[in-house]
Scaffold this motif. Sequence first.
Motif, PDB file in Angstrom:
ATOM      1  N   ARG A   1       0.837  -1.212   0.000  1.00 35.33           N
ATOM      2  CA  ARG A   1       0.000   0.000   0.000  1.00 35.33           C
ATOM      3  C   ARG A   1       0.873   1.265   0.000  1.00 35.33           C
ATOM      4  O   ARG A   1       0.568   2.249  -0.692  1.00 35.33           O
ATOM      5  N   ALA A   2       1.964   1.230   0.747  1.00 32.97           N
ATOM      6  CA  ALA A   2       2.841   2.396   0.817  1.00 32.97           C
ATOM      7  C   ALA A   2       3.503   2.693  -0.521  1.00 32.97           C
ATOM      8  O   ALA A   2       3.687   3.858  -0.895  1.00 32.97           O
ATOM      9  N   PHE A   3       3.827   1.636  -1.270  1.00 29.63           N
ATOM     10  CA  PHE A   3       4.541   1.835  -2.532  1.00 29.63           C
ATOM     11  C   PHE A   3       3.606   2.020  -3.731  1.00 29.63           C
ATOM     12  O   PHE A   3       3.947   2.726  -4.682  1.00 29.63           O
ATOM     13  N   THR A   4       2.442   1.384  -3.719  1.00 28.32           N
ATOM     14  CA  THR A   4       1.564   1.421  -4.900  1.00 28.32           C
ATOM     15  C   THR A   4       0.274   2.196  -4.684  1.00 28.32           C
ATOM     16  O   THR A   4      -0.430   2.501  -5.645  1.00 28.32           O
ATOM     17  N   GLY A   5      -0.065   2.492  -3.429  1.00 27.47           N
ATOM     18  CA  GLY A   5      -1.345   3.126  -3.164  1.00 27.47           C
ATOM     19  C   GLY A   5      -2.466   2.104  -3.224  1.00 27.47           C
ATOM     20  O   GLY A   5      -2.227   0.898  -3.328  1.00 27.47           O
ATOM     21  N   ALA A   6      -3.710   2.577  -3.186  1.00 23.07           N
ATOM     22  CA  ALA A   6      -4.860   1.682  -3.210  1.00 23.07           C
ATOM     23  C   ALA A   6      -5.142   1.236  -4.638  1.00 23.07           C
ATOM     24  O   ALA A   6      -5.508   2.054  -5.489  1.00 23.07           O
ATOM     25  N   ASP A   7      -4.946  -0.022  -4.914  1.00 26.87           N
ATOM     26  CA  ASP A   7      -5.164  -0.566  -6.257  1.00 26.87           C
ATOM     27  C   ASP A   7      -5.903  -1.894  -6.116  1.00 26.87           C
ATOM     28  O   ASP A   7      -5.409  -2.816  -5.477  1.00 26.87           O
ATOM     29  N   ASP A   8      -7.087  -1.981  -6.723  1.00 26.69           N
ATOM     30  CA  ASP A   8      -7.914  -3.177  -6.560  1.00 26.69           C
ATOM     31  C   ASP A   8      -7.240  -4.427  -7.094  1.00 26.69           C
ATOM     32  O   ASP A   8      -7.284  -5.487  -6.461  1.00 26.69           O
ATOM     33  N   GLN A   9      -6.614  -4.322  -8.260  1.00 19.62           N
ATOM     34  CA  GLN A   9      -5.971  -5.493  -8.853  1.00 19.62           C
ATOM     35  C   GLN A   9      -4.776  -5.950  -8.027  1.00 19.62           C
ATOM     36  O   GLN A   9      -4.561  -7.145  -7.821  1.00 19.62           O
ATOM     37  N   VAL A  10      -3.998  -5.015  -7.544  1.00 17.57           N
ATOM     38  CA  VAL A  10      -2.853  -5.365  -6.694  1.00 17.57           C
ATOM     39  C   VAL A  10      -3.336  -6.031  -5.406  1.00 17.57           C
ATOM     40  O   VAL A  10      -2.754  -7.020  -4.945  1.00 17.57           O
ATOM     41  N   ALA A  11      -4.411  -5.501  -4.837  1.00 17.62           N
ATOM     42  CA  ALA A  11      -4.975  -6.095  -3.624  1.00 17.62           C
ATOM     43  C   ALA A  11      -5.402  -7.533  -3.879  1.00 17.62           C
ATOM     44  O   ALA A  11      -5.114  -8.440  -3.069  1.00 17.62           O
ATOM     45  N   ALA A  12      -6.072  -7.760  -5.002  1.00 14.60           N
ATOM     46  CA  ALA A  12      -6.509  -9.115  -5.349  1.00 14.60           C
ATOM     47  C   ALA A  12      -5.307 -10.034  -5.561  1.00 14.60           C
ATOM     48  O   ALA A  12      -5.327 -11.202  -5.160  1.00 14.60           O
ATOM     49  N   ASN A  13      -4.257  -9.514  -6.175  1.00 13.57           N
ATOM     50  CA  ASN A  13      -3.061 -10.325  -6.419  1.00 13.57           C
ATOM     51  C   ASN A  13      -2.387 -10.731  -5.116  1.00 13.57           C
ATOM     52  O   ASN A  13      -1.947 -11.879  -4.953  1.00 13.57           O
ATOM     53  N   VAL A  14      -2.281  -9.791  -4.188  1.00 15.99           N
ATOM     54  CA  VAL A  14      -1.626 -10.094  -2.905  1.00 15.99           C
ATOM     55  C   VAL A  14      -2.460 -11.087  -2.093  1.00 15.99           C
ATOM     56  O   VAL A  14      -1.935 -12.081  -1.579  1.00 15.99           O
ATOM     57  N   LEU A  15      -3.754 -10.836  -1.994  1.00 14.47           N
ATOM     58  CA  LEU A  15      -4.610 -11.723  -1.199  1.00 14.47           C
ATOM     59  C   LEU A  15      -4.752 -13.094  -1.841  1.00 14.47           C
ATOM     60  O   LEU A  15      -4.797 -14.115  -1.150  1.00 14.47           O
ATOM     61  N   GLY A  16      -4.817 -13.116  -3.162  1.00 14.64           N
ATOM     62  CA  GLY A  16      -4.925 -14.402  -3.839  1.00 14.64           C
ATOM     63  C   GLY A  16      -3.613 -15.157  -3.870  1.00 14.64           C
ATOM     64  O   GLY A  16      -3.572 -16.376  -3.672  1.00 14.64           O
ATOM     65  N   GLY A  17      -2.516 -14.422  -4.107  1.00 11.68           N
ATOM     66  CA  GLY A  17      -1.228 -15.079  -4.269  1.00 11.68           C
ATOM     67  C   GLY A  17      -0.561 -15.495  -2.978  1.00 11.68           C
ATOM     68  O   GLY A  17       0.115 -16.530  -2.928  1.00 11.68           O
ATOM     69  N   PHE A  18      -0.751 -14.718  -1.918  1.00  9.45           N
ATOM     70  CA  PHE A  18      -0.120 -15.087  -0.649  1.00  9.45           C
ATOM     71  C   PHE A  18      -1.122 -15.589   0.379  1.00  9.45           C
ATOM     72  O   PHE A  18      -0.966 -16.684   0.927  1.00  9.45           O
ATOM     73  N   ALA A  19      -2.177 -14.807   0.634  1.00 10.30           N
ATOM     74  CA  ALA A  19      -3.114 -15.177   1.692  1.00 10.30           C
ATOM     75  C   ALA A  19      -3.805 -16.509   1.396  1.00 10.30           C
ATOM     76  O   ALA A  19      -3.719 -17.461   2.173  1.00 10.30           O
ATOM     77  N   LEU A  20      -4.492 -16.592   0.257  1.00 16.22           N
ATOM     78  CA  LEU A  20      -5.292 -17.782  -0.022  1.00 16.22           C
ATOM     79  C   LEU A  20      -4.462 -18.944  -0.536  1.00 16.22           C
ATOM     80  O   LEU A  20      -4.722 -20.097  -0.186  1.00 16.22           O
ATOM     81  N   ALA A  21      -3.465 -18.653  -1.363  1.00 18.46           N
ATOM     82  CA  ALA A  21      -2.684 -19.730  -1.974  1.00 18.46           C
ATOM     83  C   ALA A  21      -1.606 -20.290  -1.067  1.00 18.46           C
ATOM     84  O   ALA A  21      -1.193 -21.439  -1.229  1.00 18.46           O
ATOM     85  N   THR A  22      -1.126 -19.503  -0.114  1.00 19.65           N
ATOM     86  CA  THR A  22      -0.009 -19.956   0.724  1.00 19.65           C
ATOM     87  C   THR A  22      -0.345 -19.965   2.211  1.00 19.65           C
ATOM     88  O   THR A  22      -0.209 -20.994   2.881  1.00 19.65           O
ATOM     89  N   MET A  23      -0.786 -18.828   2.745  1.00 19.68           N
ATOM     90  CA  MET A  23      -0.987 -18.718   4.184  1.00 19.68           C
ATOM     91  C   MET A  23      -2.090 -19.644   4.695  1.00 19.68           C
ATOM     92  O   MET A  23      -1.895 -20.371   5.686  1.00 19.68           O
TER      93      MET A  23
END
Length: 239
Positions: free
Chosen positions: A38-60
């Motif tokens: 968020r600090a580097f890219t600001g609020a971005d819906d696609q980036v949010a989906a990528n982070v939550l999908g790629g790390f939260a749901l797929a790994t964590m």
Amino acid sequence: MYDPTVARLTYRALLGRRRALVLFALPALLILIAAAVRAFTGADDQVAANVLGGFALATMVPLIGVIAGTGAIGPEIDDGSIVYLLAKPVKRPTIIMTKLIVAIAVTMAFSAIPTFIAGMILNGNGQQVAVAYTVAALVASIAYSALFLLLGTVSRHAVVIGLVYALIWEALFGSLIAGARTLSVQQWALALAEKVSGEGLITSDVGLPVAAALLAGVTVGATWYAGQKLRTLTLAGEE
């Protein structure tokens, strides 16, 4: 189908020092990543989906499922202390159901709540991304807990097998190989996230009716089979 004493012992085992460190470390890492992004890219819906999908749901979520699911019963079987529990006047299906409920509760608490917090940090729930992935984490927690609880009852190498499944099948194959996606809890959960978001931002290779049926079938089937396997464990002196 719930025994408070079994639940208390299981919570104590799961939230002991070693497992608690890992359980807290993964959500903390997710929130740290979310804050940095968020600090580097600001609020971005696609980036949010990528982070939550790629790390939260797929790994964590699957990793926490491995820790909670296998840890709910595996160590007791490995060190033989399960015999003391089986000697109590508690039905074995009740033991399995109680341990499953505890594993689900722990997995949900350490995956769904951080996922929501991270989503709010990333884009303030724009396009319902935070809520969608939180719902996905909740339903995935149920299926993973059942699968890994079963694994803990059938193998002494449950943690290793679970980690291979979580890191290779779910995080790698489940994300990159089309055929593997249909057999991935991650993709089934994404079908619900896609429904909640409804903006085309989140997509799943599995339709919602099929995903719901598979999630229910795997959860019920794994729980039933774990109960059957526990029935085969006999105590000294039992016929």
